[in-house]
Design an enzyme around this catalytic site. Structure first.
Site, PDB file in Angstrom:
ATOM      1  N   SER A  22      -8.008   2.836  18.729  1.00 33.03           N
ATOM      2  CA  SER A  22      -8.608   1.495  18.722  1.00 33.03           C
ATOM      3  C   SER A  22      -8.673   0.853  20.110  1.00 33.03           C
ATOM      4  O   SER A  22      -9.694   0.230  20.438  1.00 33.03           O
ATOM      5  CB  SER A  22      -7.862   0.582  17.745  1.00 33.03           C
ATOM      6  OG  SER A  22      -8.072   1.053  16.442  1.00 33.03           O
ATOM      7  N   LYS A  71      -0.572  -2.896   6.594  1.00 31.42           N
ATOM      8  CA  LYS A  71      -1.821  -3.466   6.063  1.00 31.42           C
ATOM      9  C   LYS A  71      -1.657  -4.282   4.781  1.00 31.42           C
ATOM     10  O   LYS A  71      -2.358  -5.250   4.574  1.00 31.42           O
ATOM     11  CB  LYS A  71      -2.819  -2.345   5.758  1.00 31.42           C
ATOM     12  CG  LYS A  71      -3.495  -1.774   6.959  1.00 31.42           C
ATOM     13  CD  LYS A  71      -4.524  -0.763   6.507  1.00 31.42           C
ATOM     14  CE  LYS A  71      -5.082  -0.012   7.674  1.00 31.42           C
ATOM     15  NZ  LYS A  71      -6.217   0.819   7.333  1.00 31.42           N
TER      16      LYS A  71
END
Ligand code: ATR
Length: 278
Positions: A22, A71
């Protein structure tokens, strides 16, 4: 908390995080669109990750990606949550907003669908076999059903596949299929959403399920072909893809949430020289 953490405006938080691509993708986007800001990766301890993420936003952080294993666990620190994050049951993107505080979103599902569309791997009414019934599988169910595909979900622990098919049937055509009756259908697309590729093993599907015509997509990606991709290729599959495109597309949707600019994903594929990985 190190100095870099304090001075960064964007970050991805996870544990482990070393493998994350990322930062490369987002720093590429930031540079390309002339933002003089940076994006870093941060490994958080599992004990106090929520206070660390809050600390980041209190000290100037504008946006964050959240990855495994956090998450499903950051809902409590978000002031508002998008519908797609609520349906997915997971947050992979947080944006600091001026008026409403921290907004939790999920771009994994739309990133996956965008990659399928971008690569022309999906059509309305496709029969899709989804292997796995954990967080990754759940995150892509709504976009696939909303695209009017027929989803067949299977899992080692069958009760979890049954649970998800029951929960998502209000969004479209979904049914659970046991591992020993997979062969009864012809699938256009088979998606590996299990965590087996992380363990370097392949989910158990019959080799008779592999054909030249069917598309195989592993949501995981790595430097080398995953064991699922190797298994499919060994049995004659010709259309195989890994999750790098999904990663780039979810990043583009996160970037759009933060910056209101939808970046050109082609540039990233070119930059990484991995247009389609087979
Ligand atoms: P993620 O968030 O990556 O989806 P998860 O929620 O822990 O992780 O889900 C892991 C998925 O991979 C599950 O569907 C799991 O099957 P079980 O529900 O039976 O545990 C699947 N999985 C993990 N290891 C597997 C293996 N060796 N063979 C087949 N499926 C496996």
């Amino acid at each position: 908390m190190n100095k870099e953490f304090k001075n960064s405006l964007y970050a991805v938080f996870g544990n482990p995080i070393d493998h994350s691509q990322s930062p490369k993708i987002h720093n590429f986007f930031l540079k390309k669109y002339n933002f003089h800001e940076n994006y870093i990766r941060v490994c958080l301890e599992k004990e106090n990750f929520l206070s660390d993420i809050l600390f980041f936003f209190k000290n100037g952080g504008k946006g964050a990606n959240i990855t495994l294993p956090f998450k499903e666990k950051v809902f409590s620190i978000c002031d508002s949550i998008t519908e797609r994050a609520r349906i997915a049951g997971a947050i992979n993107t947080i944006k600091k907003t001026k008026k409403k505080g921290l907004l939790g979103d999920n771009t994994d599902g739309i990133g996956f669908l965008s990659d399928l569309i971008f690569k022309k791997l999906i059509k309305k009414n496709f029969n899709i076999l989804l292997l796995g019934a954990g967080g990754a599988a759940r995150g892509v169910l709504h976009p696939l059903l909303n695209f009017k595909c027929n989803v067949y979900i299977t899992n080692r622990t069958f009760s979890k596949a049954e649970y998800l098919s029951e929960k998502f049937k209000k969004f479209g055509n979904i049914q659970s299929v046991s591992l020993n009756s997979l062969h009864r259908k012809n699938y256009n697309l088979v998606v590996n959403a299990t965590s087996t590729s992380v363990l370097n093993i392949s989910p158990v599907i019959p080799s008779s399920l592999v054909s030249k015509k069917t598309i195989y997509y592993d949501m995981f990606y790595g430097e080398k072909n995953t064991s699922f991709i190797n298994f499919c290729k060994k049995h004659g599959a010709q259309k195989v893809f890994n999750g790098f495109g999904m990663l780039v597309n979810q990043a583009a949707h996160s970037f759009f949430l933060w910056k209101k600019i939808f970046p050109n994903v082609n540039d990233v594929f070119y930059f990484f020289e991995r247009k389609t990985v087979t």
